[in-house]
Scaffold this active site. Structure first.
Site, PDB file in Angstrom:
ATOM      1  CE  LYS A  65       9.035  -0.251   2.867  1.00  0.00           C
ATOM      2  NZ  LYS A  65       8.491   0.474   3.990  1.00  0.00           N
ATOM      3  CE  LYS A  78       1.179   3.904   0.581  1.00  0.00           C
ATOM      4  NZ  LYS A  78       1.325   4.632   1.833  1.00  0.00           N
ATOM      5  CE  LYS A 120       3.130  -5.433  -0.795  1.00  0.00           C
ATOM      6  NZ  LYS A 120       3.416  -4.916   0.461  1.00  0.00           N
TER       7      LYS A 120
END
Ligand code: TYM
Length: 329
Positions: A113, A198, A195
């Site tokens: 992130k 979004k 993976k």
């Protein structure tokens, strides 16, 4: 005998994808029958990434509607919003004082992130796993059903529980993961090495729970496959194995059974049938989801009741924690 406790949560950051669903909510539905279950909309986690207040407000209700439409039963499970129970942040602070900065620096999600939000690497993003540990430990949780990407955070929660217990006496239950054979890591449709996510650069990476049948069919048609023609599960077939996993979980048929059906058949037919399976799952889900979203008062009622139940439980734990830590002058 006292029922064991389950706790899990999802961040209200917009439409979920079927990876989220299969890695979490799908398993909650089985667990809620046998466990005292708490399913939380973790809004305080969501604000570690910048967002507009009106969007967050809407997203919170949407996640609650996803829980309900998926079959999380408010009669069986406690559904609530994290920020409605102040004890989460209170416990997070206490746990932060026994968490090492070096431990937090190891967290994959923080690294990912901060790489994708370079302009906003805030302290909340860094201490995020401590708040997650607080969510879990606050309720004496036995089992935490999450996808693979959250395993490292869960391990930290276990470590903090052991550390606190070691320093101040037995207080927290050591939570366990929930071992699922399949679905803990659904991969991207456009890249089976990563993976499903979004934040992927292309919407072809995921199937959103709100995608229309046409969009689902198109995304699956364009999903990457592997070399060779066989529809078989195995390491040498990462893309097809991922599709088979989705097929298996949504149709409840075994992988062996599905493999058998497609012997001698091609990817095209397999993907079209998989699209049918996905649409068959999404259509009734979306109908219920829309219905719940139209009744915001009902959702708010469920959340208010859930917060009431959760607060009662959380207060009991916080009294013990504060007494153990000497905060009970
Ligand atoms: P979040 O909101 O990112 O994701 C929600 C759930 O979806 C799972 N998941 C996946 N499962 C399979 N395949 C994928 N491709 C995939 N992508 C996501 C996640 O593992 C998760 O179970 N930190 C948590 C939320 C949280 C929490 C908690 C969970 C906060 N406090 C306490 C459990 C207990 C998160 O960010 O999940």
């Amino acid at each position: 005998m006292k029922k064991k406790r389950v706790f899990s949560g999802i961040q209200p950051t917009g439409a979920l994808h079927i990876g989220n669903y299969l890695g979490s909510v799908h398993n909650w539905l089985t667990l809620q029958k046998d466990y005292e279950s708490m399913f939380c909309v973790v809004d305080l986690h969501a604000i570690t990434v910048a967002r507009k207040p009106e969007e967050l407000r809407k997203n919170i209700l949407e996640i609650a509607a996803v829980y309900l439409a998926s079959g999380v039963d408010p009669e069986q499970s406690t559904i609530f919003v994290q920020s409605a129970v102040k004890e989460h942040t209170e416990l997070a602070w206490i746990l932060a004082t026994i968490t090492k900065i070096s431990e937090l620096k190891l967290m994959h999600q923080f690294k990912e992130k901060s790489a994708s939000h370079e302009e906003n690497i805030n302290a909340g993003l860094f201490t995020y796993p401590v708040l997650m540990a607080a969510d879990i430990l606050l309720y004496g949780t036995d089992v935490v059903p999450v996808g693979d990407d959250q395993k490292q955070h869960l391990e930290l929660a276990r470590e903090l529980a052991r550390r606190f217990n070691g320093q101040f006496g037995d207080t927290f239950t050591i939570p366990a993961g929930y071992a699922v054979k399949k679905g803990a890591r659904i991969m991207g449709l456009d890249d089976p090495a990563k993976k499903m996510s979004k934040s992927a650069s292309s919407a072809l990476n995921y199937i959103s729970l709100t995608d229309s049948p046409d969009v689902v069919r198109d995304k699956l048609k364009r999903a990457v496959t592997d070399s060779g023609k066989e529809i078989t599960f195995g390491q040498e077939k990462p893309a097809v194995s991922n599709l088979l996993t989705i097929y298996h979980l949504l149709s409840k048929r075994t992988i062996a059974d599905i493999e058998k059906e497609y012997v001698g058949k091609g990817y095209k037919e397999f993907k079209e049938d998989l699209a049918d399976v996905v649409v068959e799952f999404l259509t009734p889900f979306q109908k219920k989801y829309t219905k719940y979203l139209k009744d915001e008062d009902f959702i708010r009622q469920i959340l208010a009741h859930g917060a009431h139940v959760a607060t009662k439980r959380a207060k009991v734990m916080m009294e013990t924690v504060k007494a153990r830590a000497g905060l009970d002058y």
